[in-house]
Scaffold this motif. Structure first.
Motif, PDB file in Angstrom:
ATOM      1  N   GLY A  44       0.683  -1.071   0.018  1.00 27.49           N
ATOM      2  CA  GLY A  44      -0.164   0.068  -0.096  1.00 27.49           C
ATOM      3  C   GLY A  44       0.836   1.200   0.182  1.00 27.49           C
ATOM      4  N   GLY A  46       3.261   3.994  -1.557  1.00 27.21           N
ATOM      5  CA  GLY A  46       3.436   4.744  -3.057  1.00 27.21           C
ATOM      6  C   GLY A  46       4.813   5.715  -3.198  1.00 27.21           C
ATOM      7  N   ASP A  70       3.565   4.681  -8.689  1.00 27.14           N
ATOM      8  CA  ASP A  70       2.403   4.088  -7.973  1.00 27.14           C
ATOM      9  C   ASP A  70       2.136   2.941  -8.794  1.00 27.14           C
ATOM     10  OD1 ASP A  70       2.293   5.908  -5.837  1.00 27.14           O
ATOM     11  OD2 ASP A  70       0.878   7.312  -7.044  1.00 27.14           O
ATOM     12  N   LEU A  72      -0.421   0.760  -8.393  1.00 27.57           N
ATOM     13  CA  LEU A  72      -2.047   0.548  -8.287  1.00 27.57           C
ATOM     14  C   LEU A  72      -2.479   1.963  -8.716  1.00 27.57           C
ATOM     15  CD1 LEU A  72      -2.617  -1.633  -5.392  1.00 27.57           C
ATOM     16  CD2 LEU A  72      -2.402  -2.450  -7.657  1.00 27.57           C
ATOM     17  N   LYS A  74      -5.724   4.778  -8.355  1.00 27.78           N
ATOM     18  CA  LYS A  74      -6.611   4.944  -7.402  1.00 27.78           C
ATOM     19  C   LYS A  74      -7.921   3.999  -7.067  1.00 27.78           C
ATOM     20  CE  LYS A  74      -4.427   8.816  -5.931  1.00 27.78           C
ATOM     21  NZ  LYS A  74      -3.301   8.371  -5.256  1.00 27.78           N
ATOM     22  N   GLU A  76      -8.010   1.032  -7.767  1.00 31.38           N
ATOM     23  CA  GLU A  76      -7.291  -0.367  -7.474  1.00 31.38           C
ATOM     24  C   GLU A  76      -6.899  -0.469  -6.012  1.00 31.38           C
ATOM     25  OE1 GLU A  76      -5.823  -2.022 -11.697  1.00 31.38           O
ATOM     26  OE2 GLU A  76      -4.577  -0.442 -10.517  1.00 31.38           O
ATOM     27  N   GLU A  77      -6.793   0.793  -5.439  1.00 30.58           N
ATOM     28  CA  GLU A  77      -6.324   0.627  -4.020  1.00 30.58           C
ATOM     29  C   GLU A  77      -7.164   0.282  -3.020  1.00 30.58           C
ATOM     30  OE1 GLU A  77      -4.672   4.737  -3.527  1.00 30.58           O
ATOM     31  OE2 GLU A  77      -2.891   4.296  -4.914  1.00 30.58           O
ATOM     32  N   ASN A  78      -8.219   0.723  -3.512  1.00 36.33           N
ATOM     33  CA  ASN A  78      -9.290   0.223  -2.373  1.00 36.33           C
ATOM     34  C   ASN A  78      -9.795  -0.952  -2.095  1.00 36.33           C
ATOM     35  OD1 ASN A  78      -9.938   3.015  -2.154  1.00 36.33           O
ATOM     36  ND2 ASN A  78     -11.433   3.272  -3.866  1.00 36.33           N
ATOM     37  N   ARG A  80      -7.916  -4.447  -1.010  1.00 37.46           N
ATOM     38  CA  ARG A  80      -6.760  -4.748  -0.502  1.00 37.46           C
ATOM     39  C   ARG A  80      -6.014  -5.915  -1.117  1.00 37.46           C
ATOM     40  NH1 ARG A  80      -3.686  -1.548   1.943  1.00 37.46           N
ATOM     41  NH2 ARG A  80      -3.120  -3.286   3.554  1.00 37.46           N
ATOM     42  N   ASN A  82      -5.523  -6.305  -4.079  1.00 37.04           N
ATOM     43  CA  ASN A  82      -4.583  -5.967  -5.023  1.00 37.04           C
ATOM     44  C   ASN A  82      -3.091  -5.511  -4.561  1.00 37.04           C
ATOM     45  OD1 ASN A  82      -6.387  -5.961  -7.412  1.00 37.04           O
ATOM     46  ND2 ASN A  82      -7.250  -4.040  -7.033  1.00 37.04           N
ATOM     47  N   VAL A  83      -3.280  -5.080  -3.330  1.00 35.00           N
ATOM     48  CA  VAL A  83      -1.838  -4.691  -2.966  1.00 35.00           C
ATOM     49  C   VAL A  83      -0.980  -6.016  -2.424  1.00 35.00           C
ATOM     50  CG1 VAL A  83      -0.851  -3.789  -0.307  1.00 35.00           C
ATOM     51  CG2 VAL A  83      -3.140  -2.971  -1.543  1.00 35.00           C
TER      52      VAL A  83
END
Length: 144
Positions: A44, A46, A70, A72, A74, A76-78, A80, A82-83
């Motif tokens: 997470g 950046g 970054d 991911l 924006k 996609e960051e929501n 978790r 993906n992280v």
């Protein structure tokens, strides 16, 4: 002990696009640098991470250009998941590498990866999958 070279680095906000994917980053480069390092941020983190910016600054002082990106978008960051999606993160590192290999300022430079946490896994996977031979892939070591 060698004295670090001083380079007049230029920092530029960039966006790397491939189809529907747009990754924001910060490219810092000057003429006469010895190589470039792509930062694969993990868990997470950046491009604005103080720790990664500090490491990047030390590399820049030593004549190494940097790309803090970054991995991911924006939206996609929501999610978790993906992280922790190492395949996705490695794909993004390779996407950034492809962009660097086409950019006139960086295409001739030896390219290395730096990552910590999940970023380290993504950096190592990208190095193994790259269609070219990365100059280096590194992960920070922690003191015991």
């Amino acid at each position: 002990m060698a004295v670090p070279q001083r380079h007049h680095m230029v920092e530029e906000a960039i966006t790397i696009q491939d189809g529907q994917t747009a990754l924001d980053g910060t490219l810092t480069v000057s003429s006469g640098v010895d190589g470039i390092v792509v930062f694969a941020h993990g868990s997470g983190s950046g491009r604005f991470s103080p720790r990664n910016r500090s490491v990047a600054q030390h590399l820049q002082q030593g004549g190494i250009a940097t790309l803090l990106i970054d991995l991911l978008m924006k939206d996609e960051e929501n999610d978790r998941r993906n992280v922790f999606d190492i395949d996705l993160l490695a794909d993004r590192v390779l996407m950034a590498s492809g962009w660097l290999r086409e950019d006139t300022r960086t295409r001739q430079l030896p390219l290395g990866y730096f990552g910590a946490s999940t970023g380290a896994a993504a950096a190592l996977q990208a190095a193994a999958r790259a269609s070219f031979r990365p100059a280096a892939a590194g992960v920070p070591l922690r003191r015991a």
